[in-house]
Design a protein around this motif. Structure first.
Motif, PDB file in Angstrom:
ATOM      1  N   TYR A 246      55.873 -26.337  21.729  1.00 12.49           N
ATOM      2  CA  TYR A 246      55.648 -27.508  20.885  1.00 12.49           C
ATOM      3  C   TYR A 246      56.086 -27.177  19.462  1.00 12.49           C
ATOM      4  O   TYR A 246      56.598 -26.081  19.209  1.00 12.49           O
ATOM      5  N   THR A 247      55.860 -28.091  18.514  1.00 12.15           N
ATOM      6  CA  THR A 247      56.507 -27.953  17.205  1.00 12.15           C
ATOM      7  C   THR A 247      56.051 -26.746  16.378  1.00 12.15           C
ATOM      8  O   THR A 247      56.883 -25.947  15.946  1.00 12.15           O
ATOM      9  N   SER A 248      54.741 -26.587  16.157  1.00 10.24           N
ATOM     10  CA  SER A 248      54.301 -25.538  15.234  1.00 10.24           C
ATOM     11  C   SER A 248      54.695 -24.163  15.757  1.00 10.24           C
ATOM     12  O   SER A 248      55.144 -23.304  15.001  1.00 10.24           O
TER      13      SER A 248
ATOM     14  N   VAL B  42      42.092 -23.726   2.564  1.00 11.26           N
ATOM     15  CA  VAL B  42      43.343 -22.959   2.666  1.00 11.26           C
ATOM     16  C   VAL B  42      44.526 -23.925   2.702  1.00 11.26           C
ATOM     17  O   VAL B  42      45.532 -23.752   2.006  1.00 11.26           O
ATOM     18  N   MET B  43      44.370 -24.986   3.513  1.00  6.74           N
ATOM     19  CA  MET B  43      45.442 -25.971   3.666  1.00  6.74           C
ATOM     20  C   MET B  43      45.768 -26.635   2.326  1.00  6.74           C
ATOM     21  O   MET B  43      46.929 -26.782   1.955  1.00  6.74           O
ATOM     22  N   PHE B 210      54.254 -19.201   6.202  1.00  6.89           N
ATOM     23  CA  PHE B 210      53.704 -20.022   7.278  1.00  6.89           C
ATOM     24  C   PHE B 210      54.151 -21.458   7.078  1.00  6.89           C
ATOM     25  O   PHE B 210      54.466 -21.863   5.967  1.00  6.89           O
ATOM     26  N   TYR B 211      54.179 -22.228   8.176  1.00 16.07           N
ATOM     27  CA  TYR B 211      54.467 -23.658   8.006  1.00 16.07           C
ATOM     28  C   TYR B 211      53.257 -24.334   7.360  1.00 16.07           C
ATOM     29  O   TYR B 211      52.147 -23.835   7.428  1.00 16.07           O
ATOM     30  N   LEU B 215      47.092 -30.124   9.320  1.00 16.47           N
ATOM     31  CA  LEU B 215      46.204 -29.634  10.366  1.00 16.47           C
ATOM     32  C   LEU B 215      46.249 -28.119  10.506  1.00 16.47           C
ATOM     33  O   LEU B 215      45.672 -27.553  11.427  1.00 16.47           O
ATOM     34  N   VAL B 216      46.937 -27.469   9.566  1.00 19.38           N
ATOM     35  CA  VAL B 216      47.124 -26.024   9.691  1.00 19.38           C
ATOM     36  C   VAL B 216      45.787 -25.281   9.582  1.00 19.38           C
ATOM     37  O   VAL B 216      45.597 -24.222  10.183  1.00 19.38           O
TER      38      VAL B 216
END
Lengths: 414, 285
Positions: A246-248, B42-43, B210-211, B215-216
């Motif tokens: 999936y994406t992440s 954090v997000m 990190f991305y 929702l991370v």
């Protein structure tokens, strides 16, 4: 300034359109999407596409007249009643999907359900639809078993596991003929229904074709770190790596491979995560030459795919990706069936779905058509392979329909 | 060689775990309030870094302090606006209060920034360095060093300064602290501010590799709770040890047994430690 007479010509049409405005109570269709949770980006892309579809159905679009319901207003066979979509967030959780399906059926009184995204969630939600005798049309979930359950109310338009496995294996065999080693293959798959089932069917198909899968690494899609998997691959040095993600996790893999300096000669990233425009925008630059599957090629001007993509882009500022396109197509097939049913009775819609026979030019996607078999699976779904160039996928295989030359080995970030 | 790299990556990831758990240690371990919004703090910090970088074109030297300052303000605001009130209620009110805050932050971000993934350009701190055959990402190394520095800094603050003593006094016994003339409210607010500021530094540094998505926080939060528990409530060095341990164990499990099982091994280890040392590795009984 260039003067155009188009607007003048369009004026009477618009007046007619005004008169033919959709009438009566809207007909509700329920759509399950992952608007939150790890697949939220894909869900929200799809939401924009579904909303576009509703707008296209409810307003006359002569420019898209080859597609059902586009030239007219609402459902012409049901007194021109407008379409209303009720979008429910399934939060990426199978139990929420089930509850939402129940809510849509019993409280919102939808006449049909569509989509679902993750195979595992389409599975639980469609079980509810089956129990209540409500048609469920899915356009995107590829786990084979969804249409192997003997369900009578479940219909699926997308190509599925075996179609996908077949094209990958044919491609690898062709690569072998070209003198590239394809004897060591690794599959890295997320460990829910989607990843597991696609991995299994690829393994079976490959082994039948005389290609063995040496290494399989299942992982959880919400992992915060994937470097151990990448190092495992680096140690094993396979000729081909197939990711089902999936994406992440797809983004994390691309970044981690870059950090660990690992590039397999052939890298296949199966659809979902890798097709997501979010992947292409955030990690595309370091995944050059990635091979993916697709059924949506919006590059030919004048085609339905091209026009739909342009409308979508005007709405969202993004290109429509393959998964989103398959989701929208599934939704439109459901709408077409409701209209042909001429009624909102579930049984009539089910019969209309069974009788569906759409040709390639009636679609917004590159299938040969839509016609369901006894199990509810579209027999005319088809798939092709694309390769990432810059921030765009170009079709590279089968060579007869390809618009660009396949480039190997995988480049990654160079 | 690959095994060495696996252990190294585990260490660096572990340092990141320790880094974003440091703020939680302060708030949960000392104030005894479970901050369910920690992952979302954090997000928010990651988005601060992203916005400062894309809108103002300023690098990490600016966006890390910016995130720390903004999160400090957020922490203090949250204390006065929410925590101070819910702390008077039953335990459940605290839990649901911060959980509600988590949802508000998460969906407000979702609303403003959409669910799309964004990221900072790679190698903002320079390209991967090869050292003795091992590959080192400067961004992760920076996160590791920051984790170490923050841990030492917090530890010194708590154990070597008058301010730290006051913080600890309030944490230990609010009423007794009031008797000796310490006003608890500013101390608690400061703990929230400092905890959130550490989280800010962590988020901004994590954003380097990190991305970023609304929702991370979900994928990062659980591990932070485990780190604090395992390390011992209120023990800042404990969080560092626990973070590093979890990072290495995860990495080795993924490599040897398979990534799908890494959580199992981590949690078995966690339960095992709790069995023998319920106060955590470095916690005081």
């Amino acid at each position: 300034m260039k003067i155009t007479r188009r607007p003048l010509l369009a004026a009477p049409a618009l007046m007619l359109a005004g008169r033919a405005q959709a009438q009566g109570a809207p007909i509700k269709v329920g759509t399950l999407l992952p608007l939150t949770g790890v697949a939220a980006s894909a869900g929200n892309s799809a939401k924009a596409a579904i909303e576009l579809a509703v707008e296209l159905v409810n307003t006359p679009r002569p420019d898209l007249a080859s597609m059902p319901l586009m030239a007219t207003t609402g459902f012409p066979a049901i007194g021109g009643r407008p379409l209303e979509v009720v979008i429910a967030d399934q939060q990426g959780s199978p139990s929420v999907a089930q509850n939402q399906a129940l809510r849509l059926i019993t409280q919102e009184r939808v006449v049909a359900l569509t989509n679902g995204y993750q195979s595992g969630l389409a599975q639980t939600a469609s079980a509810i639809a089956e129990r209540h005798g409500i048609p469920y049309v899915n356009g995107e979930s590829v786990a084979t078993n969804l249409t192997e359950r003997g369900f009578r109310w479940f219909f699926r338009t997308t190509p599925i596991g075996p179609d996908i496995a077949a094209i990958y294996v044919e491609f690898l065999k062709a690569a072998r003929i070209d003198g590239r080693p394809v004897s060591k293959i690794a599959i890295v798959n997320e460990n829910t229904e989607y990843g597991t089932s696609i991995a299994d069917v690829i393994r079976r198909t490959a082994e039948q074709g005389g290609i063995s899968i040496e290494l399989q690494i299942p992982y959880a899609a919400n992992s915060a770190d994937v470097s151990a998997q990448v190092l495992q691959l680096k140690g094993a040095q396979p000729d081909v790596v197939i990711f089902i993600s999936y994406t992440s996790d797809a983004i994390l893999y691309a970044r981690t491979m870059r950090a660990q300096g690992y590039r397999p000669p052939i890298l296949i990233g199966d659809n979902s995560g890798f097709s997501d425009d979010n992947f292409v925008q955030t990690a595309g630059d370091i995944a050059q030459g990635l091979i993916n599957r697709s059924a949506f090629d919006p590059s030919r001007p004048g085609s339905n795919s091209f026009k739909i993509n342009a409308l979508y882009k005007a709405r969202t500022g993004r290109e429509m990706d393959d998964t989103t396109a398959r989701m929208m197509q599934g939704f439109l097939v459901a709408c077409d069936a409701i209209n042909r049913a001429g009624s909102t009775q579930p049984a009539a819609i089910q019969a209309a779905l069974r009788a569906t026979d759409l040709s390639a030019d009636q679609l917004m996607i590159g299938y040969r058509g839509v016609k369901f078999d006894d199990k509810g699976q579209n027999t005319k779904a088809s798939v092709l392979l694309v390769q990432l160039r810059g921030r765009e996928y170009v079709s590279v295989w089968p060579t007869e329909t390809a618009t660009a030359q396949l480039q190997l080995p995988y480049k990654g970030w160079e | 060689m690959i095994l060495a790299q696996v252990v190294l990556n585990g260490f660096l990831m572990g340092a990141v775990y320790a880094l974003f758990s440091s703020g939680l240690t302060l708030i949960w371990g000392m104030m005894n309030v479970v901050n369910f919004a920690h992952g979302d703090f954090v997000m928010i910090a990651m988005y601060v870094a992203f916005v400062v970088f894309t809108a103002l074109h300023l690098g990490p030297v600016f966006f890390v302090p910016a995130a720390a300052m903004l999160l400090f303000l957020l922490g203090v605001t949250v204390y006065f606006g929410l925590v101070r009130h819910v702390m008077r209620g039953p335990m459940l009110a605290q839990i649901l209060g911060t959980f509600g805050l988590a949802l508000v932050l998460r969906y407000a971000t979702l609303w403003i920034f959409t669910a799309n993934f964004v990221s900072l350009p790679e190698n903002l701190l320079g390209d991967v360095v090869t050292f003795a055959g091992l590959r080192l990402e400067p961004s992760r190394v920076a996160a590791g060093i920051a984790a170490l520095a923050l841990t030492i800094g917090l530890h010194l603050l708590l154990t070597r300064t008058a301010l730290g003593s006051r913080l600890l006094a309030v944490a230990e016994d609010r009423n007794a602290a009031m008797l000796v003339g310490i006003r608890p409210d500013p101390m608690q607010a400061l703990a929230w501010g400092l905890g959130a500021a550490c989280t800010g530094v962590a988020g901004a540094l994590i954003a380097l590799f990190f991305y970023i998505s609304p929702l991370v926080g979900e994928s990062l939060a659980l591990i932070a709770f485990v780190v604090v528990c395992l390390g011992g409530f209120g023990s800042v060095p404990g969080a560092l040890v626990a973070g590093l341990t979890i990072g290495v164990v995860e990495s080795l499990t993924s490599f040897w047994i398979g990534p799908a099982f890494k959580d199992v091994v981590v949690f078995v280890l966690f339960l095992g430690v709790l069995w023998f040392r319920p106060q955590g590795l470095l916690g005081k009984a």
